[in-house]
Design a protein around this motif. Sequence first.
Motif, PDB file in Angstrom:
ATOM      1  N   UNK A   1      35.754  27.214  32.910  1.00  0.00           N
ATOM      2  CA  UNK A   1      36.416  28.108  32.497  1.00  0.00           C
ATOM      3  C   UNK A   1      36.285  29.601  32.620  1.00  0.00           C
ATOM      4  N   UNK A   2      34.914  30.147  33.052  1.00  0.00           N
ATOM      5  CA  UNK A   2      34.566  31.310  33.398  1.00  0.00           C
ATOM      6  C   UNK A   2      35.078  31.470  35.009  1.00  0.00           C
ATOM      7  N   UNK A   3      35.814  32.532  34.967  1.00  0.00           N
ATOM      8  CA  UNK A   3      36.549  32.590  36.510  1.00  0.00           C
ATOM      9  C   UNK A   3      35.508  33.074  37.394  1.00  0.00           C
ATOM     10  N   UNK A   4      34.321  33.486  37.138  1.00  0.00           N
ATOM     11  CA  UNK A   4      33.215  33.731  38.070  1.00  0.00           C
ATOM     12  C   UNK A   4      32.807  32.787  38.287  1.00  0.00           C
ATOM     13  N   UNK A   5      32.824  31.644  37.824  1.00  0.00           N
ATOM     14  CA  UNK A   5      32.339  30.225  38.509  1.00  0.00           C
ATOM     15  C   UNK A   5      33.123  29.487  39.492  1.00  0.00           C
ATOM     16  N   UNK A   6      34.281  29.974  39.870  1.00  0.00           N
ATOM     17  CA  UNK A   6      35.201  29.378  40.957  1.00  0.00           C
ATOM     18  C   UNK A   6      34.497  29.565  42.012  1.00  0.00           C
ATOM     19  N   UNK A   7      34.555  28.604  42.836  1.00  0.00           N
ATOM     20  CA  UNK A   7      33.758  28.583  44.425  1.00  0.00           C
ATOM     21  C   UNK A   7      34.410  29.820  45.107  1.00  0.00           C
ATOM     22  N   UNK A   8      33.885  30.192  46.298  1.00  0.00           N
ATOM     23  CA  UNK A   8      34.549  31.224  46.936  1.00  0.00           C
ATOM     24  C   UNK A   8      35.621  30.431  47.758  1.00  0.00           C
ATOM     25  N   UNK A   9      35.769  29.095  48.307  1.00  0.00           N
ATOM     26  CA  UNK A   9      36.925  28.671  48.761  1.00  0.00           C
ATOM     27  C   UNK A   9      38.030  28.455  47.844  1.00  0.00           C
ATOM     28  N   UNK A  10      37.705  28.355  46.476  1.00  0.00           N
ATOM     29  CA  UNK A  10      38.604  28.155  45.391  1.00  0.00           C
ATOM     30  C   UNK A  10      39.493  29.627  45.275  1.00  0.00           C
ATOM     31  N   UNK A  11      38.557  30.462  45.108  1.00  0.00           N
ATOM     32  CA  UNK A  11      39.422  31.785  44.899  1.00  0.00           C
ATOM     33  C   UNK A  11      39.920  32.191  46.189  1.00  0.00           C
ATOM     34  N   UNK A  12      39.714  31.723  47.299  1.00  0.00           N
ATOM     35  CA  UNK A  12      40.198  32.056  48.655  1.00  0.00           C
ATOM     36  C   UNK A  12      41.912  31.477  48.595  1.00  0.00           C
ATOM     37  N   UNK A  13      41.743  30.010  48.173  1.00  0.00           N
ATOM     38  CA  UNK A  13      42.821  29.276  48.262  1.00  0.00           C
ATOM     39  C   UNK A  13      43.768  29.958  47.123  1.00  0.00           C
ATOM     40  N   UNK A  14      43.377  30.153  45.769  1.00  0.00           N
ATOM     41  CA  UNK A  14      44.262  30.741  44.921  1.00  0.00           C
ATOM     42  C   UNK A  14      44.840  32.202  45.358  1.00  0.00           C
ATOM     43  N   UNK A  15      44.368  32.961  46.247  1.00  0.00           N
ATOM     44  CA  UNK A  15      44.786  34.015  46.656  1.00  0.00           C
ATOM     45  C   UNK A  15      45.832  33.868  47.684  1.00  0.00           C
ATOM     46  N   UNK A  16      45.996  32.699  48.301  1.00  0.00           N
ATOM     47  CA  UNK A  16      46.853  32.513  49.317  1.00  0.00           C
ATOM     48  C   UNK A  16      47.985  31.597  49.153  1.00  0.00           C
ATOM     49  N   UNK A  17      47.807  30.759  48.070  1.00  0.00           N
ATOM     50  CA  UNK A  17      48.816  29.455  47.929  1.00  0.00           C
ATOM     51  C   UNK A  17      50.185  30.238  47.426  1.00  0.00           C
ATOM     52  N   UNK A  18      51.247  29.422  47.903  1.00  0.00           N
ATOM     53  CA  UNK A  18      52.559  29.659  47.393  1.00  0.00           C
ATOM     54  C   UNK A  18      52.829  29.248  45.737  1.00  0.00           C
ATOM     55  N   UNK A  19      52.477  28.039  45.409  1.00  0.00           N
ATOM     56  CA  UNK A  19      52.567  27.341  44.109  1.00  0.00           C
ATOM     57  C   UNK A  19      51.480  27.006  43.462  1.00  0.00           C
ATOM     58  N   UNK A  20      51.098  27.315  42.275  1.00  0.00           N
ATOM     59  CA  UNK A  20      50.117  26.964  41.456  1.00  0.00           C
ATOM     60  C   UNK A  20      50.585  25.960  40.286  1.00  0.00           C
TER      61      UNK A  20
END
Length: 292
Positions: free
Chosen positions: A36-55
């Motif tokens: 739940x804590x957004x700061x516990x996302x992995x670096x890779x997860x954060x990068x993918x979220x910032x690039x993806x077209x559909x969530x």
Amino acid sequence: MASPVISHKIQDFPAAASPQVAPLAPGVYIVGAGPGDPELLTVKAQRLLSQADVILYANSLVPQQILAWTRPEAERVGTATLTLESILPLMIERVRSGKSVIRLQSGDPSLYSAIHEQIQALAEAEVPFEVVPGISAYQAAAAKLNAELTIPGLVQSIILTRISGRTQVPEAEDLASLAAHKTSLCLYLSARHVEESQTQLLKHYEPDTPVAICFRIGWPDEQLLVVPLSEMAKTTREKDLIRTTLYIISPALRGQKVRSRLYNPEHTHLFRPKDRSVTPSDATQDAVTLES
């Protein structure tokens, strides 16, 4: 005969482009959002979220704050009210139209996430996919408790399990059988059956064994209570901690003063040999020689 490993890995675009601006290759990225804590996302997860077209995200389990990492123009679809029969065609259609799709799961995808059936269907449809791990609730809870769940001489194993409910647990894995090991036991998806869980656990754990009741760990309204096992059900009901609750039952929570051997001056190993004249670089070279 063992089933073959399904391999439909997404082929990334050339690495020459900056990962901050490069588009994602079309495919499904099954991403662990953590507890739940957004700061516990992995670096890779954060990068993918910032690039993806559909969530596509489990909006009953993934907080809105995590979507702050997504692009403003990204399509967002909450899936709490949807079935697999609705989710899969949507993912497949978006990928076939050249888009990158994130299936955002709570916690870590390897644990109680129902990704197995999604992976099978994506493989059959020949849609490329990748699984990205996340932090599980038991890890976040242990950190909040300042606890190590594997203490030398006390407990060296962690069991992650649940009690039978609408989803049945195999007979060989019933809770009482697992409790017989007296390990650190992390009990998921069992709060609605807390009385039965307590009864089964008490067949082997002592009544005063510490239990951490971990409610919505990582969320703004999280609660973390440590009680004796004998009060596990009562506390759960009194506090109404039924939804999204994890239990950690462990002798490691007693707080005994125990020292491991790893950093004990009497314990020698490759990088701390008994002969102090041997330097780490010498030891490393010896290891390379032995391996070759």
